[in-house]
Design an enzyme around this catalytic site. Structure first.
Site, short mmCIF file in Angstrom:
data_model
loop_
_atom_site.label_atom_id
_atom_site.label_comp_id
_atom_site.label_asym_id
_atom_site.label_seq_id
_atom_site.Cartn_x
_atom_site.Cartn_y
_atom_site.Cartn_z
CG ASP A 91 -3.39 -5.22 -2.69
OD1 ASP A 91 -2.97 -4.36 -1.90
OD2 ASP A 91 -4.22 -6.09 -2.37
CG HIS B 1 0.04 -9.65 -2.69
ND1 HIS B 1 0.16 -8.34 -3.08
CD2 HIS B 1 -0.87 -9.65 -1.69
CE1 HIS B 1 -0.63 -7.58 -2.35
NE2 HIS B 1 -1.27 -8.35 -1.50
CG HIS C 122 -1.80 -1.23 1.28
ND1 HIS C 122 -2.38 -1.66 2.43
CD2 HIS C 122 -2.15 -2.14 0.33
CE1 HIS C 122 -3.05 -2.77 2.20
NE2 HIS C 122 -2.92 -3.10 0.92
CG HIS D 150 -7.48 -3.13 -1.37
ND1 HIS D 150 -6.92 -2.07 -0.67
CD2 HIS D 150 -6.68 -4.20 -1.12
CE1 HIS D 150 -5.86 -2.50 -0.02
NE2 HIS D 150 -5.68 -3.78 -0.27
ZN LIG Z 1 -3.84 -4.69 -0.04
#
Ligand SMILES: [Zn+2]
Length: 298
Positions: free
Chosen positions: A236, A259, A76, A232
């Protein structure tokens, strides 16, 4: 276009989402060609560059590790720095994890506003994608393709009445990031809380720093956007792409990624130097931009 850093030192503090460890974080101006570098002030200022080369464990958050020194949940803060066009900055931190604050990137943007941006004399270098790079894993995939600007397209689909399929598509610039993504918060499913806790995760999680989804609604509403989850995930994605280490000129398409796939893409790009060139030219065609914007006027 010239490189930038921040004008003055600023700081914040708070707990880490996964470790629950309280830490102090400072942003410090850095000279040209430094890049974004974490310094563990509790370990003699040990530097950990925000680079795909230092990516460690990646599951529910992105962690960097260099010579055994770990730094967690970088995404973030890096999304805010990268989208704001700050090329060089030291991130001083005395803990293992970046504070989660309210679960979004907005507090980090406010910190950068307080710091101000300073132009340096060295020209900015861009990593311009010249050849497609893709990572595919079953029904999830991510790719980066040649483009004259930094563009992202992010698709998510969670089996939940409030989420479902959501897609964000945007050219990443300071204003678009601020308006469209920065305020979107981390989320988790209520049913995952105990399993995550038993894995030693989300020890710092609370209703103040994450949206908690029940089976059919939200435990701690209201949402900041109807599609806050998709936004969001795009946040990311940008935070993980920052690990490329230079502003990127390319179009990223992420489909149900996370991720792990984001950072695999970064590693693959960095290790395949035939897929990009380094340029000091922000050769965005000015005429094309004007044309693209024209329909919005009527
Ligand atoms: Zn996040």
């Amino acid at each position: 276009m010239f490189q930038t850093t921040i004008q003055r030192e600023v700081s914040t503090e708070g707990v880490g989402l996964h470790t629950g460890v309280f830490g102090h974080l400072g942003l410090v101006p850095a000279p040209a060609d430094t890049g974004i570098v974490f310094r563990r002030t509790d370990l003699d200022n040990f530097p950990v560059e925000a680079s795909g080369r230092n990516v460690a464990r990646v599951s529910y958050a992105t962690s960097l590790m260099k010579q055994g020194v770990l730094l967690s949940t970088t995404e973030h803060l890096l999304a805010a720095i990268y989208s704001s066009g700050v090329d060089n900055v030291f991130i001083d931190i005395d803990a293992i994890e970046v504070p989660i604050l309210d679960g979004s990137a907005e507090p980090f943007l406010r910190l950068l506003d307080e710091a101000g941006i300073r132009r340096l004399r060295r020209r900015r270098r861009y990593l311009k994608i010249t050849k497609s790079v893709e990572v595919v894993e079953a029904d999830r995939h991510i790719g980066i393709y040649p483009a004259d600007e930094f563009h992202v397209q992010c698709y998510v689909d969670f089996p939940h009445p409030l989420v479902g399929p959501q897609q964000i598509e945007m050219t990443v610039q300071p204003d678009s990031f601020r308006d469209l993504l920065a305020r979107a918060r981390t989320f988790c499913f209520e049913r995952d809380i105990e399993p995550l806790r038993s894995m030693g995760l989300i020890r710092g999680g609370s209703l103040e720093n994450a949206i908690v989804l029940t089976d059919d609604g939200v435990l701690n509403g209201p949402l900041r956007f109807p599609d806050e989850f998709g936004r969001h995930k795009a946040l990311d994605l940008i935070g993980d792409l920052a690990l490329i280490g230079l502003p990127v000129l390319g179009c990223v398409e992420a489909h149900k990624a996370g991720h792990a796939l984001h950072t695999q893409l970064v590693s693959r790009v960095l290790s395949d130097s035939s897929s990009w060139t380094i340029t000091t030219e922000d050769d965005r065609p000015v005429g094309a931009l004007a044309v693209a914007e024209a329909p919005a006027a009527d």
